[in-house]
Design an enzyme around this catalytic site. Structure first.
Site, PDB file in Angstrom:
ATOM      1  N   HIS A 203      -6.130  -7.304  -0.798  1.00  0.00           N
ATOM      2  CA  HIS A 203      -7.209  -6.762  -1.634  1.00  0.00           C
ATOM      3  C   HIS A 203      -8.574  -6.992  -1.018  1.00  0.00           C
ATOM      4  O   HIS A 203      -9.499  -6.226  -1.249  1.00  0.00           O
ATOM      5  CB  HIS A 203      -7.091  -7.290  -3.055  1.00  0.00           C
ATOM      6  CG  HIS A 203      -5.991  -6.608  -3.797  1.00  0.00           C
ATOM      7  ND1 HIS A 203      -4.723  -7.118  -3.859  1.00  0.00           N
ATOM      8  CD2 HIS A 203      -5.954  -5.395  -4.413  1.00  0.00           C
ATOM      9  CE1 HIS A 203      -3.956  -6.265  -4.512  1.00  0.00           C
ATOM     10  NE2 HIS A 203      -4.675  -5.218  -4.855  1.00  0.00           N
ATOM     11  N   GLU A 450       5.397   0.810  -8.153  1.00  0.00           N
ATOM     12  CA  GLU A 450       5.067  -0.035  -6.994  1.00  0.00           C
ATOM     13  C   GLU A 450       6.082  -1.148  -6.783  1.00  0.00           C
ATOM     14  O   GLU A 450       5.904  -2.009  -5.936  1.00  0.00           O
ATOM     15  CB  GLU A 450       3.650  -0.597  -7.117  1.00  0.00           C
ATOM     16  CG  GLU A 450       3.295  -1.222  -8.424  1.00  0.00           C
ATOM     17  CD  GLU A 450       1.817  -1.608  -8.523  1.00  0.00           C
ATOM     18  OE1 GLU A 450       1.098  -1.541  -7.519  1.00  0.00           O
ATOM     19  OE2 GLU A 450       1.394  -2.001  -9.621  1.00  0.00           O
ATOM     20  N   ASP A 474       1.868  -2.056  -2.773  1.00  0.00           N
ATOM     21  CA  ASP A 474       2.869  -2.987  -3.282  1.00  0.00           C
ATOM     22  C   ASP A 474       4.285  -2.475  -3.048  1.00  0.00           C
ATOM     23  O   ASP A 474       5.194  -3.265  -2.814  1.00  0.00           O
ATOM     24  CB  ASP A 474       2.646  -3.244  -4.777  1.00  0.00           C
ATOM     25  CG  ASP A 474       1.543  -4.264  -4.979  1.00  0.00           C
ATOM     26  OD1 ASP A 474       1.559  -5.281  -4.269  1.00  0.00           O
ATOM     27  OD2 ASP A 474       0.655  -4.030  -5.818  1.00  0.00           O
ATOM     28  N   CYS A 521      -1.768   6.325  -5.093  1.00  0.00           N
ATOM     29  CA  CYS A 521      -3.103   5.708  -5.121  1.00  0.00           C
ATOM     30  C   CYS A 521      -3.171   4.492  -4.187  1.00  0.00           C
ATOM     31  O   CYS A 521      -4.177   3.797  -4.153  1.00  0.00           O
ATOM     32  CB  CYS A 521      -3.508   5.330  -6.537  1.00  0.00           C
ATOM     33  SG  CYS A 521      -2.418   4.114  -7.282  1.00  0.00           S
TER      34      CYS A 521
HETATM   35  C1  PEP Z   1      -0.942  -0.387  -4.721  1.00  0.00           C
HETATM   36  O1  PEP Z   1      -0.228  -1.382  -4.865  1.00  0.00           O
HETATM   37  O2  PEP Z   1      -0.715   0.488  -3.874  1.00  0.00           O
HETATM   38  C2  PEP Z   1      -2.144  -0.201  -5.543  1.00  0.00           C
HETATM   39  C3  PEP Z   1      -2.830   0.910  -5.501  1.00  0.00           C
HETATM   40  O3  PEP Z   1      -2.552  -1.248  -6.314  1.00  0.00           O
HETATM   41  P1  PEP Z   1      -3.246  -2.554  -5.711  1.00  0.00           P
HETATM   42  O4  PEP Z   1      -3.571  -2.272  -4.273  1.00  0.00           O
HETATM   43  O5  PEP Z   1      -4.463  -2.825  -6.503  1.00  0.00           O
HETATM   44  O6  PEP Z   1      -2.201  -3.591  -5.881  1.00  0.00           O
HETATM   45 MG    MG Z   2      -0.483  -2.619  -6.610  1.00  0.00          MG
END
Ligand code: PEP
Ligand code: MG
Length: 591
Positions: A203, A450, A474, A521
């Site tokens: 992140h 995910e 994920d 996403c």
């Molecule tokens: C993902 O896991 O691809 C996602 C978009 O959520 P995050 O990156 O916030 O875990």
């Molecule tokens: Mg995620």
């Protein structure tokens, strides 16, 4: 001497600037720039913390029981001596006056300088005094961060930093930056980032990418090898950092910097062109945002909605004081109004793993406690374990839906039992709003796909949800059992792995057949290497950092989905990631 350091590229382009080293302190240290007028006030804050800590240690010394070991008094003497040393507080003031750092930042920058000097000492006794300096600085920082300091920090961080920074561009070099720390730099002057730890989809890397400046993570030794004020080149394409480059190397990078600025300007012209493939397929390109204020930027970049609002960032940097319903409602409404009728997909809070509300980083949890927080109480699991907080967030989101098109997205759902609890919580949130006479609108309800389990039983999920959004970050982490924030296994994190591609294809094709909206996403959506492949799988909605939209749009405008769909079976049947990638490349070259 010029040196090169290698890491993982996470955000493209070249940044050249003076290094600002940010130490990973146990105390939450805010980093912001202060104006020349405020510098005096910051120096005064440092002086009063200095006075308070001196008095505290003095009284500790006075109150030592007569039978206390004499080492204790000696330690306090050392601390007092360090407190009065001009190389600490007085030297920290030069960072405030010359570089416009706030008091806490100035002190931690000076600690960094002193720590290096201690590390280089031959004498073991003297070298070990580094720990004493760290303790003294920690006391000073705590003193400043208490009470008034926090309010001052928040106010100062809201001001545009660019007004105060010095002449030279600055790049940030840090050991371990939590995503919440990274958020502090959203409005900062930094033109590039380097961190020692982290993977490509950690992140911290995601937030760095959202800043749209060159960044390298997992550069292991960077914060040890780079010194405050060194000139540094960050090559965000290759994942290379050049420290104190020679004039020739510097000129080469300056040339590349100009080239990528030109390319960016060229792509920016596509901002308002509709994303339609060569064979006439319309594609939605949406934005991922972290804060409500990012909404306007998303529109400007040409996004046709927000596909992912990571609401957890509203919960960070608050010293445990979580946002209440009204505060959340205001934030969601701000984003909804900014999008002027376009959909805003608000994901319920996804804390845990490498996004922690407390100061303990995922690295510390892993290394000191042997825990893997990615498999723990995270995302929807945390929300369901805190039902009061969960319903409060749902009420806030529902209320925002009275002002525009809102979609609610639930992260990390894997069990049908969780789905039942989610809908129960939603029903109770609606009931509470009805009873309170508060308005809310229609919302679409979606799940993030995910966890491989959810992808495999996607047909079951579609019986409950209006839409699904695939979180590839994920999905890859859990399919390949690779902690996405751990740079030591980052080489195994591979979106091209056939298992990942098959899960993606399965999820997209089942959703398309069921006439249900499906998007991606995760970071794959903003990576042009995958655009054609995802289109071939049937994907027509991509959500990414706003800065990635023009590059992806260019790929969409040049894509013919029919040609790509023909090669899909071969790509999915590839025995390994290399051959899957080669298959896609050969189709694209043959066009
Ligand atoms: C993902 O896991 O691809 C996602 C978009 O959520 P995050 O990156 O916030 O875990
Ligand atoms: Mg995620």
């Amino acid at each position: 001497m010029s040196i090169q350091i290698f890491g993982m590229p996470v955000s493209r382009g070249v940044a050249i600037g003076r290094a600002v080293l940010v130490a990973s302190s146990r105390v939450d240290v805010a980093h912001y720039f202060v104006s020349a007028e405020q510098a005096e006030q910051e120096c005064a804050r440092l002086d009063s913390a200095h006075l308070a800590v001196t008095q505290e240690i003095d009284s500790l010394k006075r109150e030592l029981p007569s039978d206390a070991p004499h080492e204790l008094a000696a330690v306090l003497d050392v601390h007092l001596m360090l407190l009065h040393d001009v190389h600490l507080v007085e030297a920290a003031k030069t960072w405030i006056v010359d570089r416009h750092y706030n008091a806490e930042w100035a002190l931690s920058a000076q600690l960094e300088v002193l720590a290096r000097q201690f590390d280089e000492m031959e004498d073991v006794y003297l070298r070990e005094r580094k720990a004493d300096v760290e303790q003294v600085v920690e006391r000073l920082l705590r003193e400043m961060t208490d009470s008034a300091g926090l309010a001052a920090q928040r106010a100062a961080m809201a001001r545009p930093a660019r007004d105060f920074a010095g002449e030279d561009p600055l790049v940030l070099v840090a050991g371990d930056l939590a995503p919440s720390d990274m958020m502090q730099f959203k409005r900062s002057v930094f033109t590039g980032f380097v961190t020692d730890v982290g993977g490509r989809t950690s992140h911290t890397a995601i937030v760095a990418r959202s800043l749209d400046i060159p960044a390298v993570v997992g550069a292991r030794e960077a914060s040890r090898l780079v010194r405050q004020d060194d000139w540094v080149v960050i090559d965000g394409d290759a994942g290379v950092i050049v420290v104190n480059p020679s004039p020739i190397v510097l000129e080469e990078y300056r040339f590349r910097q100009r080239q990528s600025e030109l390319e960016r300007a060229r792509l920016d012209r596509l901002r308002h062109t509709p994303a339609i493939t060569l064979d006439g397929q319309p594609v939605e390109l949406q934005a991922n945002i972290e804060l409500p204020g990012d909404g306007a930027g998303a529109l400007e970049a040409g996004a046709v909605g927000v596909g992912l609002f990571r609401s957890e960032f509203l919960f960070m940097n608050r010293n445990g004081d979580l946002p209440g319903e009204d505060e959340q409602f205001e934030a969601y409404r701000e984003a909804v109004l900014a999008l002027r009728g376009l959909p805003v997909t608000i994901r319920t809070v996804d804390v845990g793993a490498d996004k922690r509300l407390d100061r303990m980083s995922a690295q510390e949890l892993r290394h000191e406690h042997g825990l893997n927080p990615a498999l723990g109480l995270r995302a929807i699991r945390w929300s369901l374990a805190e039902p009061g907080m969960f319903r409060q967030q749902l009420r806030a989101i529902l209320r925002a839906s009275a002002y525009g098109r809102v979609r609610i997205l639930f992260p990390m759902v894997a069990h049908l039992g969780e789905i039942r609890l989610i809908f129960e919580a939603l029903a109770r949130a609606r009931q509470a709003l009805d009873e309170a006479g508060k308005a809310y609108g229609q919302v679409e309800v979606g799940a993030m796909i995910e966890i491989p389990a959810a992808a495999i039983i996607i047909d079951r999920f579609l019986e409950h949800f209006d839409f699904v959004s695939i979180g590839t970050n994920d999905l890859i982490q859990y399919t390949l059992a690779i902690d996405r924030a751990d740079e030591t296994v980052a080489h195994l994190y591979d979106p091209w792995h056939p298992a990942v591609l098959r899960l993606l294809n399965h999820t997209i094709s089942v959703a398309v057949r069921a006439h249900r909206s499906v998007s991606v996403c995760g970071e794959m959506a903003g990576d042009p290497a995958f655009t054609e492949l995802l289109l071939a799988m049937g994907l027509r909605c991509f959500s990414m950092h706003p800065a990635r939209i023009p590059a992806i749009k260019q790929r969409v405008l040049r894509a013919d989905t029919r040609a790509l769909a023909d090669c899909l079976p071969e790509v999915l049947g590839a025995p390994n990631p290399e051959q899957a990638m080669a298959q896609v490349a050969s189709v694209l070259q043959a066009r």
